[in-house]
Scaffold this motif. Structure first.
Motif, PDB file in Angstrom:
ATOM      1  N   PRO A  92       0.698  -1.301   0.020  1.00  0.00           N
ATOM      2  CA  PRO A  92      -0.003   0.042  -0.091  1.00  0.00           C
ATOM      3  C   PRO A  92       0.801   1.359  -0.202  1.00  0.00           C
ATOM      4  N   THR A  93       2.048   1.235   0.471  1.00  0.00           N
ATOM      5  CA  THR A  93       2.831   2.439   0.550  1.00  0.00           C
ATOM      6  C   THR A  93       3.941   2.495  -0.640  1.00  0.00           C
ATOM      7  N   SER A  94       3.814   1.638  -1.598  1.00  0.00           N
ATOM      8  CA  SER A  94       4.728   1.560  -2.758  1.00  0.00           C
ATOM      9  C   SER A  94       3.779   2.560  -3.791  1.00  0.00           C
ATOM     10  N   ALA A  95       4.817   2.882  -4.836  1.00  0.00           N
ATOM     11  CA  ALA A  95       4.372   3.563  -5.777  1.00  0.00           C
ATOM     12  C   ALA A  95       3.102   3.056  -6.603  1.00  0.00           C
ATOM     13  N   TRP A  96       3.110   1.570  -6.906  1.00  0.00           N
ATOM     14  CA  TRP A  96       2.035   1.162  -7.460  1.00  0.00           C
ATOM     15  C   TRP A  96       0.873   1.250  -6.346  1.00  0.00           C
ATOM     16  N   GLY A  97       0.784   1.164  -4.941  1.00  0.00           N
ATOM     17  CA  GLY A  97      -0.228   1.177  -4.091  1.00  0.00           C
ATOM     18  C   GLY A  97      -0.512   2.745  -4.368  1.00  0.00           C
ATOM     19  N   ASP A  98       0.490   3.655  -4.309  1.00  0.00           N
ATOM     20  CA  ASP A  98      -0.209   5.201  -4.368  1.00  0.00           C
ATOM     21  C   ASP A  98      -0.778   5.314  -5.879  1.00  0.00           C
ATOM     22  N   PHE A  99      -0.464   4.587  -6.932  1.00  0.00           N
ATOM     23  CA  PHE A  99      -1.303   4.789  -8.308  1.00  0.00           C
ATOM     24  C   PHE A  99      -2.759   4.057  -7.977  1.00  0.00           C
ATOM     25  N   VAL A 100      -2.594   3.053  -7.424  1.00  0.00           N
ATOM     26  CA  VAL A 100      -4.116   2.193  -7.005  1.00  0.00           C
ATOM     27  C   VAL A 100      -4.830   3.304  -6.387  1.00  0.00           C
ATOM     28  N   ASP A 101      -4.355   3.692  -5.155  1.00  0.00           N
ATOM     29  CA  ASP A 101      -5.229   4.793  -4.522  1.00  0.00           C
ATOM     30  C   ASP A 101      -5.812   5.851  -5.107  1.00  0.00           C
ATOM     31  N   ARG A 102      -4.876   6.459  -5.981  1.00  0.00           N
ATOM     32  CA  ARG A 102      -5.151   7.834  -6.738  1.00  0.00           C
ATOM     33  C   ARG A 102      -6.233   7.346  -7.656  1.00  0.00           C
ATOM     34  N   ILE A 103      -6.216   6.387  -8.214  1.00  0.00           N
ATOM     35  CA  ILE A 103      -7.374   5.752  -9.334  1.00  0.00           C
ATOM     36  C   ILE A 103      -8.540   5.509  -8.520  1.00  0.00           C
ATOM     37  N   ALA A 104      -8.446   4.704  -7.466  1.00  0.00           N
ATOM     38  CA  ALA A 104      -9.580   4.388  -6.647  1.00  0.00           C
ATOM     39  C   ALA A 104     -10.485   5.456  -6.141  1.00  0.00           C
ATOM     40  N   SER A 105      -9.584   6.434  -5.512  1.00  0.00           N
ATOM     41  CA  SER A 105     -10.287   7.498  -4.875  1.00  0.00           C
ATOM     42  C   SER A 105     -10.846   8.308  -5.695  1.00  0.00           C
ATOM     43  N   TYR A 127     -12.432   7.880  -8.860  1.00  0.00           N
ATOM     44  CA  TYR A 127     -13.602   7.286  -9.275  1.00  0.00           C
ATOM     45  C   TYR A 127     -14.352   6.623  -8.418  1.00  0.00           C
ATOM     46  N   SER A 128     -14.206   6.685  -7.088  1.00  0.00           N
ATOM     47  CA  SER A 128     -15.136   5.776  -5.994  1.00  0.00           C
ATOM     48  C   SER A 128     -16.247   6.491  -5.484  1.00  0.00           C
ATOM     49  N   ARG A 129     -17.421   5.854  -5.878  1.00  0.00           N
ATOM     50  CA  ARG A 129     -18.583   6.512  -5.242  1.00  0.00           C
ATOM     51  C   ARG A 129     -18.435   6.617  -3.806  1.00  0.00           C
ATOM     52  N   GLY A 130     -17.753   6.194  -3.057  1.00  0.00           N
ATOM     53  CA  GLY A 130     -17.420   6.368  -1.640  1.00  0.00           C
ATOM     54  C   GLY A 130     -16.672   7.178  -1.039  1.00  0.00           C
ATOM     55  N   ASN A 131     -16.051   8.022  -2.098  1.00  0.00           N
ATOM     56  CA  ASN A 131     -15.176   9.340  -2.092  1.00  0.00           C
ATOM     57  C   ASN A 131     -16.097  10.641  -2.350  1.00  0.00           C
ATOM     58  N   PRO A 132     -16.830  11.305  -1.432  1.00  0.00           N
ATOM     59  CA  PRO A 132     -17.581  12.736  -1.871  1.00  0.00           C
ATOM     60  C   PRO A 132     -16.629  13.694  -2.258  1.00  0.00           C
ATOM     61  N   ALA A 133     -15.415  13.579  -2.091  1.00  0.00           N
ATOM     62  CA  ALA A 133     -14.536  14.632  -2.610  1.00  0.00           C
ATOM     63  C   ALA A 133     -13.627  14.380  -3.934  1.00  0.00           C
ATOM     64  N   ARG A 134     -14.457  13.326  -4.510  1.00  0.00           N
ATOM     65  CA  ARG A 134     -13.725  12.953  -6.032  1.00  0.00           C
ATOM     66  C   ARG A 134     -14.108  14.167  -6.940  1.00  0.00           C
ATOM     67  N   PRO A 135     -12.962  14.442  -7.853  1.00  0.00           N
ATOM     68  CA  PRO A 135     -12.798  15.681  -8.647  1.00  0.00           C
ATOM     69  C   PRO A 135     -14.259  15.721  -9.580  1.00  0.00           C
ATOM     70  N   SER A 136     -14.675  14.643  -9.938  1.00  0.00           N
ATOM     71  CA  SER A 136     -15.924  14.873 -10.828  1.00  0.00           C
ATOM     72  C   SER A 136     -16.865  13.882 -10.366  1.00  0.00           C
ATOM     73  N   LEU A 137     -18.093  14.641 -10.014  1.00  0.00           N
ATOM     74  CA  LEU A 137     -19.103  13.662  -9.249  1.00  0.00           C
ATOM     75  C   LEU A 137     -19.772  12.659 -10.172  1.00  0.00           C
ATOM     76  N   ASP A 138     -19.665  12.838 -11.438  1.00  0.00           N
ATOM     77  CA  ASP A 138     -20.280  12.009 -12.530  1.00  0.00           C
ATOM     78  C   ASP A 138     -19.315  10.724 -13.033  1.00  0.00           C
ATOM     79  N   ALA A 139     -17.978  11.129 -12.448  1.00  0.00           N
ATOM     80  CA  ALA A 139     -17.255  10.284 -13.156  1.00  0.00           C
ATOM     81  C   ALA A 139     -16.770   9.265 -11.925  1.00  0.00           C
ATOM     82  N   THR A 140     -17.731   8.157 -11.917  1.00  0.00           N
ATOM     83  CA  THR A 140     -17.540   6.786 -11.016  1.00  0.00           C
ATOM     84  C   THR A 140     -17.442   5.614 -11.925  1.00  0.00           C
ATOM     85  N   ILE A 141     -16.591   4.667 -11.349  1.00  0.00           N
ATOM     86  CA  ILE A 141     -16.847   3.397 -11.882  1.00  0.00           C
ATOM     87  C   ILE A 141     -17.192   2.405 -11.239  1.00  0.00           C
ATOM     88  N   ASP A 142     -17.759   1.131 -11.922  1.00  0.00           N
ATOM     89  CA  ASP A 142     -18.291  -0.115 -11.294  1.00  0.00           C
ATOM     90  C   ASP A 142     -17.080  -0.922 -10.837  1.00  0.00           C
TER      91      ASP A 142
END
Length: 413
Positions: free
Chosen positions: A133-146, A148-163
């Motif tokens: 989780p603290t690796s560069a790959w973990g950071d990339f996964v966290d950036r992408i998951a957060s 486009y996550s419906r569970g993140n109300p602070a996501r940059p685009s409210l419409d941009a969520t993935i399944d």
């Protein structure tokens, strides 16, 4: 048989790598294709080296283009899978390698010492050693998951969520190294022990830890295996059967529990190309057994190993998403496969095989537990000619017979 088998079309990675072209969801009639054919799922790509050229963060223009494609697809009512693709060379160690160190990687990247270096696997297909989780790959996964996550109300685009966030693409074919050092001191290109399943085991655990921060959204998927078998194992590829026989016990030994928010994903080009399963029409069935459908076999392996994943965490009933598939015109034309020379007849055979694959998944026992089936591309790639339409550049984007076949299939979300 599958219940309410869903259909997905996979856009090319170029829609993310070079947005604005014919594989960008926003361009060239792609939206109309989804609507006209009632295709309810789309698969897009999060290409790490493109989106993050360095460790400081996303390229604003490129991530913005991906945001816009995802948001538009969501507003159009589509279900969205986003697949992590390739590895940043600044993170996987290859950017810092000397020429001698790069030369030493060749047994993991090309078939023989005599093979040209131009045939070697790309440096951005080397997986990093550290995927915590603290690796560069973990950071990339966290950036992408957060993002486009419906569970993140602070996501940059409210419409941009993935399944579904899929954690890679064909690791048993594209990634390296597949094997450890050769067992033959005199030949570095000889076989060694399969090792890449270890990094998959750790990736699965890391991604699950990260997505838990956002309430388990999006759902995770993997490993998106290519459907070659142990018969073609080498230092460059590993069969789905060999891989699953190693990966599933490794996951269990690591204490990994998939649960209802992690779905197994698989590719089925071979099944479609050879009409594999009972009643096969494969042209080479007198020489090669084609009565086993590999997607169905993969599900049997999941059940035998006790994989308790999506949708209910029930080890007796795991479901699978087939996240790439189709048949290429190259395989239909090949003298060792379908041996059809006429272009119109090739396209008719493509449509026939798409229909037969659907019928097998939707209406026979081979389709049990198969929730999604896919075709790779609307606009075809001349180098991997499985699209439902001709290329924009050379064929004007004309719809093939397979497009009409695909559009006539039942539609489920």
């Amino acid at each position: 048989m599958a219940a309410n088998l869903r259909r997905m079309v996979v856009l090319s990675p170029s829609g993310t790598i070079t947005p604005g072209g014919s594989h960008d969801y926003r361009q060239a009639g792609n939206r109309a294709f989804f609507a006209e054919t009632a295709t309810r799922w789309v698969r897009m790509w999060a290409d790490w080296p493109t989106l993050m050229p360095n460790a400081s963060g996303f390229d604003p223009a490129l991530i913005g283009a991906l945001d816009a494609q995802i948001a538009l697809a969501r507003r159009d009512g589509l279900r969205i899978m986003l697949t992590l693709y390739r590895f940043a060379t600044w993170a996987n160690g290859t950017a810092a390698m000397t020429p001698d160190q790069l030369a030493a990687t060749m047994p993991d990247r090309k078939a023989t010492a005599a093979s040209p270096d131009t045939s070697a696997k790309a440096l951005n297909m080397r997986y990093p050693a550290d995927v915590s989780p603290t690796s560069a790959w973990g950071d990339f996964v966290d950036r992408i998951a957060s993002r486009y996550s419906r569970g993140n109300p602070a996501r940059p685009s409210l419409d941009a969520t993935i399944d579904v966030l899929e954690l890679g693409n064909e690791p048993n074919l594209q990634w390296w190294p597949q094997q450890g050092p050769s067992a033959d001191p005199a030949n570095a290109y000889a076989a060694g022990p399969v090792v890449f399943h270890d990094v998959l085991t750790r990736m699965f655990a890391t991604a699950k830890t990260i997505v838990a921060r956002y309430g388990g959204e999006p759902m995770l998927g993997g490993p998106a295996m290519a459907d070659s078998t142990a018969a073609t194992n080498s230092r460059l590829r590993t069969g789905y059967d060999t891989t699953s026989d190693l990966l599933l016990p490794a996951l269990s030994a690591a204490g990994f529990a998939a649960g209802p928010r992690f779905v197994w994903t698989h590719h089925n080009y071979t099944d479609v190309t050879y009409d594999q399963g009972a009643g096969t029409t494969a042209p080479d069935q007198a020489k090669v057994s084609r009565t086993t459908n590999f997607a169905a076999d993969m599900r049997r392996r999941l059940i035998a190993a006790g994989w308790a994943g999506w949708p209910a965490g029930d080890p007796a009933d795991p479901w699978i998403l087939l996240t790439e598939g189709g048949v290429t015109i190259q395989n239909i034309r090949s003298a060792t496969r379908w041996n059809i020379a006429d272009p119109a007849a090739q396209r008719a055979k493509q449509a026939e095989l798409v229909q037969r694959s659907w019928d097998r998944m939707a209406s026979t026992p081979d389709g049990a537990g198969i929730a999604v089936t896919s075709n790779y591309l609307w606009y075809t790639d001349p180098n991997f000619d499985s699209g439902l339409c001709e290329t924009v550049e050379t064929g004007g984007g004309a719809k093939r017979p397979a497009y009409a076949t695909w559009g006539a299939l039942p539609s489920f979300a």
